[in-house]
Design an enzyme around this catalytic site. Sequence first.
Site, short mmCIF file in Angstrom:
data_model
loop_
_atom_site.label_atom_id
_atom_site.label_comp_id
_atom_site.label_asym_id
_atom_site.label_seq_id
_atom_site.Cartn_x
_atom_site.Cartn_y
_atom_site.Cartn_z
N LYS A 159 0.83 -1.22 0.00
CA LYS A 159 0.00 0.00 0.00
C LYS A 159 0.86 1.27 0.00
O LYS A 159 0.59 2.19 -0.74
CB LYS A 159 -0.94 0.03 1.23
CG LYS A 159 -1.93 -1.10 1.29
CD LYS A 159 -2.98 -0.87 2.37
CE LYS A 159 -2.42 -0.83 3.79
NZ LYS A 159 -1.79 -2.09 4.23
N ARG A 213 -9.97 1.08 8.50
CA ARG A 213 -9.40 -0.19 8.91
C ARG A 213 -10.46 -1.13 9.48
O ARG A 213 -10.19 -2.27 9.77
CB ARG A 213 -8.42 0.09 10.00
CG ARG A 213 -6.94 -0.17 9.97
CD ARG A 213 -6.26 -0.82 8.89
NE ARG A 213 -4.94 -1.25 9.30
CZ ARG A 213 -3.83 -0.56 9.09
NH1 ARG A 213 -3.85 0.57 8.46
NH2 ARG A 213 -2.68 -1.05 9.49
N ARG A 266 11.54 -5.04 4.48
CA ARG A 266 10.99 -3.70 4.36
C ARG A 266 11.79 -2.67 5.18
O ARG A 266 12.18 -2.93 6.30
CB ARG A 266 9.55 -3.71 4.84
CG ARG A 266 8.93 -2.34 4.78
CD ARG A 266 7.48 -2.44 4.60
NE ARG A 266 6.79 -2.60 5.86
CZ ARG A 266 5.46 -2.47 5.96
NH1 ARG A 266 4.75 -2.24 4.89
NH2 ARG A 266 4.88 -2.61 7.11
N ARG A 285 10.80 -0.95 10.86
CA ARG A 285 9.77 -0.64 11.84
C ARG A 285 9.79 -1.64 13.00
O ARG A 285 10.01 -2.83 12.80
CB ARG A 285 8.39 -0.69 11.17
CG ARG A 285 8.08 0.56 10.42
CD ARG A 285 6.87 0.43 9.56
NE ARG A 285 5.71 -0.19 10.19
CZ ARG A 285 4.50 -0.20 9.63
NH1 ARG A 285 4.30 0.38 8.48
NH2 ARG A 285 3.50 -0.80 10.25
N ARG A 325 -0.95 -8.47 13.16
CA ARG A 325 -1.50 -7.46 12.25
C ARG A 325 -2.28 -8.12 11.11
O ARG A 325 -3.30 -7.61 10.67
CB ARG A 325 -0.37 -6.58 11.71
CG ARG A 325 0.20 -5.69 12.83
CD ARG A 325 1.54 -5.12 12.48
NE ARG A 325 1.49 -4.26 11.32
CZ ARG A 325 2.55 -4.00 10.54
NH1 ARG A 325 3.71 -4.55 10.80
NH2 ARG A 325 2.42 -3.20 9.52
P1 AMP Z 1 0.34 0.61 8.89
O1 AMP Z 1 1.53 1.49 8.72
O2 AMP Z 1 -0.82 1.04 8.03
O3 AMP Z 1 0.67 -0.85 8.74
O4 AMP Z 1 -0.16 0.81 10.40
C1 AMP Z 1 0.68 0.49 11.51
C2 AMP Z 1 -0.15 0.43 12.78
O5 AMP Z 1 -0.76 1.70 13.01
C3 AMP Z 1 -1.29 -0.57 12.74
O6 AMP Z 1 -0.87 -1.88 13.08
C4 AMP Z 1 -2.23 0.03 13.79
O7 AMP Z 1 -1.76 -0.22 15.10
C5 AMP Z 1 -2.07 1.53 13.54
N1 AMP Z 1 -3.06 2.04 12.53
C6 AMP Z 1 -2.82 2.50 11.28
N2 AMP Z 1 -3.94 2.91 10.68
C7 AMP Z 1 -4.94 2.72 11.58
C8 AMP Z 1 -6.34 2.94 11.56
N3 AMP Z 1 -6.97 3.43 10.47
N4 AMP Z 1 -7.05 2.61 12.68
C9 AMP Z 1 -6.46 2.12 13.77
N5 AMP Z 1 -5.15 1.87 13.85
C10 AMP Z 1 -4.38 2.17 12.77
#
Ligand code: AMP
Length: 210
Positions: free
Chosen positions: A13, A88, A123, A156, A167
Amino acid sequence: MKIILLGMPGSGKGTQSEILKQKFSIANISTGAILRQASREQGKQAELIRSFIDKGQLVPDKIIIQMLVNRIHQKDCSKGYILDGFPRNLAQGESLDNTGIKVDFVIYLEISEQAIISRMAGRRIHPASGRSYHLQHNPPQKDGLDDISGEPLIQRDDDTPEVIKKRVASFNKETRPLLEFYKTKKVKFVEVDASKELNDVSCSILGQIN
Ligand code: AMP
């Protein structure tokens, strides 16, 4: 142009939203990057956000929805934006719907869980911008450094196999129902095979949304 990108963690993404941002000159909004930034601040809210991210769980809707609403009202969003990581879950999808914002495309990056685990190990990200790279599939021009700022890339904290599994489970339980949700809405739903090479995935997306 308003685009939602859906897909498991590691489905690409971040990379695809950067390509779409360049192509359409629209803002790229990664809620993960916004939350990681907020988690590095001082105070109770930062601590709370950090605790959810570290466990691979979703941050409470109330916090992220407010942050997203603030973000989409910023000037660089006037021509449109790509939402990478939002919504999400169904509650977030419904709250976006209730704002009256008309989304043009929902793009789903489809990939298997096995492919995810091996992908995530390679990554690397640039924390300030959220730009992401992959050691094999999308390496930076200079080892370990962001192409644009020249700043160091990091891995990360939540890209460990243990947290990745959580996740992925969170995606299946909370995010996957959004696929059906958007199929019933007046929005163009595009599904692409995200296991292919980066360029093939972006060609497939662009071919379907142009
Ligand atoms: P990502 O970078 O999109 O993989 O997001 C990393 C982490 O941020 C996720 O595992 C969640 O803990 C949090 N996160 C990101 N976007 C959201 C969202 N829309 N709602 C809730 N938690 C989020």
